[in-house]
Design a protein around this motif. Structure first.
Motif, mmCIF file in Angstrom:
data_model
loop_
_atom_site.group_PDB
_atom_site.id
_atom_site.type_symbol
_atom_site.label_atom_id
_atom_site.label_comp_id
_atom_site.label_asym_id
_atom_site.label_seq_id
_atom_site.Cartn_x
_atom_site.Cartn_y
_atom_site.Cartn_z
ATOM 1 N N LYS A 1 0.833 -1.222 0.000
ATOM 2 C CA LYS A 1 0.000 0.000 0.000
ATOM 3 C C LYS A 1 0.866 1.270 0.000
ATOM 4 C CE LYS A 1 -4.241 -1.706 0.206
ATOM 5 N NZ LYS A 1 -5.182 -1.461 -0.907
ATOM 6 N N ILE A 2 1.968 1.240 0.788
ATOM 7 C CA ILE A 2 2.870 2.399 0.835
ATOM 8 C C ILE A 2 3.564 2.586 -0.517
ATOM 9 C CG2 ILE A 2 4.935 3.370 1.922
ATOM 10 C CD1 ILE A 2 2.521 3.490 3.720
ATOM 11 N N LYS A 3 3.974 1.459 -1.139
ATOM 12 C CA LYS A 3 4.620 1.541 -2.452
ATOM 13 C C LYS A 3 3.676 2.122 -3.495
ATOM 14 C CE LYS A 3 8.009 -2.188 -1.895
ATOM 15 N NZ LYS A 3 8.500 -3.488 -2.411
ATOM 16 N N GLU A 4 2.397 1.674 -3.439
ATOM 17 C CA GLU A 4 1.399 2.210 -4.371
ATOM 18 C C GLU A 4 1.193 3.707 -4.150
ATOM 19 O OE1 GLU A 4 -2.042 -0.161 -3.739
ATOM 20 O OE2 GLU A 4 -1.315 -1.855 -4.940
ATOM 21 N N LEU A 5 1.172 4.097 -2.864
ATOM 22 C CA LEU A 5 0.993 5.517 -2.541
ATOM 23 C C LEU A 5 2.179 6.338 -3.065
ATOM 24 C CD1 LEU A 5 -0.516 7.825 -1.145
ATOM 25 C CD2 LEU A 5 0.558 7.157 1.021
ATOM 26 N N ILE A 6 3.395 5.829 -2.929
ATOM 27 C CA ILE A 6 4.583 6.531 -3.431
ATOM 28 C C ILE A 6 4.496 6.710 -4.944
ATOM 29 C CG2 ILE A 6 7.081 6.278 -3.818
ATOM 30 C CD1 ILE A 6 7.197 5.008 -0.989
ATOM 31 N N GLU A 7 4.093 5.656 -5.646
ATOM 32 C CA GLU A 7 3.969 5.736 -7.099
ATOM 33 C C GLU A 7 2.914 6.755 -7.508
ATOM 34 O OE1 GLU A 7 3.768 1.915 -9.175
ATOM 35 O OE2 GLU A 7 4.788 0.985 -7.461
ATOM 36 N N PHE A 8 1.786 6.757 -6.760
ATOM 37 C CA PHE A 8 0.712 7.719 -7.028
ATOM 38 C C PHE A 8 1.214 9.155 -6.823
ATOM 39 C CE2 PHE A 8 -2.496 10.454 -4.986
ATOM 40 C CZ PHE A 8 -3.372 10.610 -6.056
ATOM 41 N N LEU A 9 1.952 9.388 -5.723
ATOM 42 C CA LEU A 9 2.460 10.727 -5.412
ATOM 43 C C LEU A 9 3.516 11.174 -6.424
ATOM 44 C CD1 LEU A 9 2.706 10.490 -1.520
ATOM 45 C CD2 LEU A 9 1.143 11.936 -2.820
ATOM 46 N N LEU A 10 4.366 10.250 -6.866
ATOM 47 C CA LEU A 10 5.364 10.593 -7.884
ATOM 48 C C LEU A 10 4.702 11.044 -9.170
ATOM 49 C CD1 LEU A 10 7.960 7.708 -7.331
ATOM 50 C CD2 LEU A 10 8.396 10.152 -7.025
ATOM 51 N N GLU A 11 3.613 10.359 -9.535
ATOM 52 C CA GLU A 11 2.867 10.731 -10.743
ATOM 53 C C GLU A 11 2.237 12.112 -10.571
ATOM 54 O OE1 GLU A 11 1.820 10.147 -14.598
ATOM 55 O OE2 GLU A 11 2.974 8.717 -13.387
ATOM 56 N N THR B 1 4.865 14.869 -10.595
ATOM 57 C CA THR B 1 5.394 15.050 -11.954
ATOM 58 C C THR B 1 4.441 15.910 -12.781
ATOM 59 O OG1 THR B 1 6.495 12.896 -11.835
ATOM 60 C CG2 THR B 1 6.246 13.869 -14.013
ATOM 61 N N LYS B 2 3.129 15.585 -12.687
ATOM 62 C CA LYS B 2 2.126 16.370 -13.421
ATOM 63 C C LYS B 2 2.108 17.824 -12.963
ATOM 64 C CE LYS B 2 -1.088 12.554 -14.452
ATOM 65 N NZ LYS B 2 -2.407 11.963 -14.091
ATOM 66 N N LYS B 3 2.280 17.998 -11.678
ATOM 67 C CA LYS B 3 2.241 19.344 -11.102
ATOM 68 C C LYS B 3 3.496 20.155 -11.470
ATOM 69 C CE LYS B 3 1.495 21.658 -6.666
ATOM 70 N NZ LYS B 3 1.436 21.485 -5.206
ATOM 71 N N GLY B 4 4.579 19.449 -11.810
ATOM 72 C CA GLY B 4 5.810 20.143 -12.187
ATOM 73 C C GLY B 4 6.791 20.296 -11.047
ATOM 74 N N SER B 5 6.489 19.658 -9.894
ATOM 75 C CA SER B 5 7.395 19.767 -8.759
ATOM 76 C C SER B 5 8.633 18.894 -8.948
ATOM 77 C CB SER B 5 6.683 19.357 -7.465
ATOM 78 O OG SER B 5 5.595 20.206 -7.225
ATOM 79 N N ILE B 6 8.474 17.772 -9.662
ATOM 80 C CA ILE B 6 9.602 16.898 -9.952
ATOM 81 C C ILE B 6 9.602 16.565 -11.437
ATOM 82 C CG2 ILE B 6 9.585 15.906 -7.619
ATOM 83 C CD1 ILE B 6 8.303 13.408 -8.758
ATOM 84 N N SER B 7 10.729 16.069 -11.910
ATOM 85 C CA SER B 7 10.818 15.670 -13.319
ATOM 86 C C SER B 7 11.140 14.176 -13.395
ATOM 87 C CB SER B 7 11.899 16.479 -14.029
ATOM 88 O OG SER B 7 13.155 16.259 -13.427
ATOM 89 N N ARG B 8 10.726 13.543 -14.501
ATOM 90 C CA ARG B 8 10.993 12.117 -14.709
ATOM 91 C C ARG B 8 11.726 11.954 -16.037
ATOM 92 N NH1 ARG B 8 5.872 8.464 -14.603
ATOM 93 N NH2 ARG B 8 5.475 9.581 -16.552
#
Length: 733
Positions: free
Chosen positions: A66-76, A79-86
């Protein structure tokens, strides 16, 4: 209805179910925010590094699906918001995102700091463990976290863009294998680790300057080296040098600067004299403090055939000798101002210039830049002229000598001085009528023995002679500013250095009104009568015990005057335009103003505003540091004086004082006899628990309601004095 049906429809059971759902929802939301903050902190800890999903899971110790899924969701989401880049499924923080702001650190205490961001309404709170080695005054990038439990923005420093300082003054503590420098700076909360080979021979207890050379790891002490030994802590010379170094102010001139100044000839070529208006045969004199050596200004006066008076304000022509972009000019710009410590002047210009060539000494031909005014006997300005001149001062007056001439009507230039005084009184009256504010705060000076130890403290008294000089300097500064502003017609104006001052803070003014009412003063806080009302309070309180407190509070309502190219008014003086023209020996902005005035008199075009604004800002910063250093030197001598008095008197000796400041940690008391200020900690006030009330400038006992208010008379005893920290601890008697 059956029993079961009744139980199923009872309200308490439905409420409990809703509560559980709400709690569960809040918990999930809290977990999401928490994981998001940890995730952003991880990426910010290595802003130049890209991390894969697997590396992120490992570093965050995310084992549950569940934590891993949450991390993946937050990374996405980030990224969309522009706070991080992939890039190629690797993630990296974006330091140009809207979550990352640039600001300056205000290190409030050992536990936290605020990051002041221009244009942001609220400062960003940062805990010390998230400052990542940022120090007070540093320019940093900070990521903002919006916590659910707090209304304030909180954040974490992710990059240090510019260090405010890398050198600190402090005391050496030597041990067998290493050393530490304990900084004097109140907002430096880390001792600097020094390897023994980098101590430069300093002894235990010496005052030194230490430079930080590396500081990479969080939570550990910075590593540095000693660059200069100032002397033994506690000695007068050492402490004065320490204060200068603490505020980043230079003390000695480099030899290259001294050599260049010494090469300048004191002789004035005849061709230079012919270019100038000659005032050498007109009655001219200076009026200065008895110990002054750098005479910036002189006054000339003569009566014209039409009965009016011609008054010349003659200012040392420093720019004739200090040319733009020379090493002399760059050094003067860097210093920004002369610094006036308790026992000395640290000049902006080398002594050859400040005390000799440029100083308007008596019976010597001197080059000047002058503002010449024709005034009626009623003080009305008829004509004005600005230009290069030559003068020969016939007399050097001290303020005391000029005051004696004003009072007795006898002595050298008695008619001239009394005429100038009459005109000055008219100019002053007109200023106050226009809305200028009159504050006469009490300043002090010390009588020192041959070793620099204080013998007594003496209040500085401002009399008519001081005000005479002040009025004509104000007139010259005002008219130069207005002349340059109005010289060019149309929307595009000449670029100029202005001295501006904003209107009082409305909230502080309202608090002052409430406070002043306790002493029987009524204060207007709106409309055009604010200045008049403040002046009435100043006059009515003159000589009374509350005078200093009221005027000090009134000054605190004011904005800080500054240098800028923006043609804004000066509120305190009630001038639409104002500048500094009259002290180029000791203020760099005056040098700029002289150059600009000469340029525009010759028909020059407006100069580069951006470059000039940078110099204005630098000058304002230097002015503040110089004022802070002056206050620190006065405070040091005040503590030393009280230390001497305490050693010579009975331990229980009682002093009368007045509460001069109130804070959440204590009350400040100014001792009436010595004008020295110390603090009574709230924890040391016996018999009750006291709480700070900001609006009433008071502390109030929670149980017995005893009130200690700003301006109250109290009796105190000395608890302790600490010269190193420059503090006096007091107890209520």
């Amino acid at each position: 209805m059956s029993k079961n049906e009744k139980n199923n429809t009872t309200k308490p059971k439905r409420k409990r179910v809703r509560k559980r759902k709400k709690k569960s929802s809040e918990f999930v939301e809290f977990q999401t925010d928490k994981v998001k903050d940890v995730l952003l902190s991880l990426l910010h800890s290595s802003p130049q590094k890209q991390l894969s999903l697997k590396q992120i899971h490992k570093k965050l110790q995310a084992k549950h699906i569940k934590i891993k899924e949450l991390i993946e969701f937050l990374l996405e989401e980030l990224t969309k918001k522009g706070s991080i880049s992939r890039v190629n499924n690797n993630y990296q923080i974006r330091l140009d995102s809207e979550d990352v702001l640039e600001g300056v650190v205000d290190y409030v205490s050992r536990d936290f700091a605020y990051i002041m961001v221009e244009g942001q309404e609220r400062d960003i709170w940062v805990g010390s463990k998230h400052l990542n080695t940022a120090l007070d005054g540093d320019t940093v990038k900070v990521i903002v976290h919006k916590f659910k439990k707090s209304n304030r923005p909180e954040g974490e420093v992710v990059e240090i863009l510019k260090r405010a300082r890398t050198e600190f003054v402090g005391r050496v503590e030597l041990s067998a294998r290493f050393a530490f420098v304990v900084p004097d700076h109140k907002k430096m909360f880390y001792d600097i680790f020094i390897n023994l080979q980098d101590t430069k021979g300093a002894k235990h207890g010496d005052k030194v300057i230490a430079q930080i050379t590396e500081w990479d790891e969080k939570g550990k002490n910075p590593i540095g080296k000693i660059t200069k030994i100032l002397g033994k802590a506690g000695e007068h010379e050492t402490e004065m040098h320490s204060i200068m170094a603490e505020y980043g102010l230079p003390l000695d001139f480099p030899q290259s600067i001294v050599k260049m100044a010494n090469k300048i000839s004191e002789e004035i070529p005849s061709e230079e004299i012919h270019k100038r208006r000659d005032f050498r045969k007109i009655p001219t004199f200076t009026i200065d403090p008895f110990d002054a050596k750098d005479f910036d200004d002189a006054l000339s006066i003569r009566q014209l055939e039409n009965g009016n008076w011609e008054v010349g304000v003659h200012i040392a022509d420093v720019t004739h000798y200090v040319k733009p972009d020379t090493i002399l000019d760059r050094e003067a710009l860097e210093r920004g101002t002369s610094v006036y410590l308790v026992d000395r002047v640290v000049p902006m210009l080398p002594e050859k210039l400040s005390n000799h060539i440029c100083s308007l000494r008596p019976h010597e031909d001197k080059l000047t830049f002058s503002a010449v005014f024709e005034l009626t006997p009623q003080g009305k300005l008829v004509e004005e002229w600005f230009g290069k001149t030559i003068i020969n001062s016939q007399r050097r007056f001290t303020y005391e000598e000029a005051q004696e001439v004003i009072e007795t009507g006898k002595g050298d230039f008695a008619v001239e001085i009394q005429t100038l005084n009459k005109l000055a009184l008219i100019l002053q009256k007109n200023r106050y009528r226009s809305g200028a504010i009159s504050f006469e705060t009490v300043e002090v000076k010390f009588k020192l023995d041959e070793k620099g130890r204080p013998l007594e403290v003496v209040p500085k008294v401002r009399k008519e002679a001081h005000k005479l000089i002040e009025e004509f300097m104000l007139l010259a500064n005002k008219r130069v500013a207005e002349f340059v502003y109005k010289l060019r017609k149309g929307k595009i104006k000449n670029t100029m250095v202005f001295r501006t001052h904003d209107a009082p803070d409305a909230e502080k003014l309202e608090n002052l009104k409430v406070f002043a009412k306790q002493f029987g003063y009524h204060l207007e806080t709106e409309g055009k009568n604010i200045a008049k009302s403040l002046n009435q309070m100043a006059i009515a309180s003159e000589g009374k015990v509350e005078q200093n407190v009221l005027q000090s509070l009134a000054i605190r309502t004011m904005a800080k005057a500054k240098y800028t190219t923006e043609p804004l008014p000066h509120y305190g003086l009630a001038f639409k335009h104002y500048t500094h023209f009259t002290s180029p020996i000791r203020r760099y902005p005056d040098i700029l103003v002289h150059r600009l005035l000469e340029h525009y008199l010759a028909g020059g075009e407006p100069v580069n505003q951006i470059e000039l604004e940078q110099k204005c800002k630098h000058s304002s910063d230097r002015e503040k540091k110089a004022a802070d250093a002056e206050r620190a030197s006065i405070k040091y001598k005040q503590v030393e004086l009280m230390q001497i008095i305490a050693s010579q008197s009975h331990p229980l000796q009682v002093f009368e004082g007045i509460i001069s400041g109130v804070t959440e940690w204590g009350i400040y008391v100014e001792i009436t006899e010595t004008k020295c200020e110390g603090m009574v900690r709230l924890a040391d006030i016996q018999g009750d628990y006291y709480e700070y009330d900001e609006k009433s400038y008071s502390v109030i006992g929670s149980r017995y309601k005893k009130v200690y208010r700003l301006g109250d008379k109290v009796k105190v005893r000395i608890k302790a004095t600490d010269l190193e920290k420059r503090v006096i601890d007091l107890l209520l008697a």
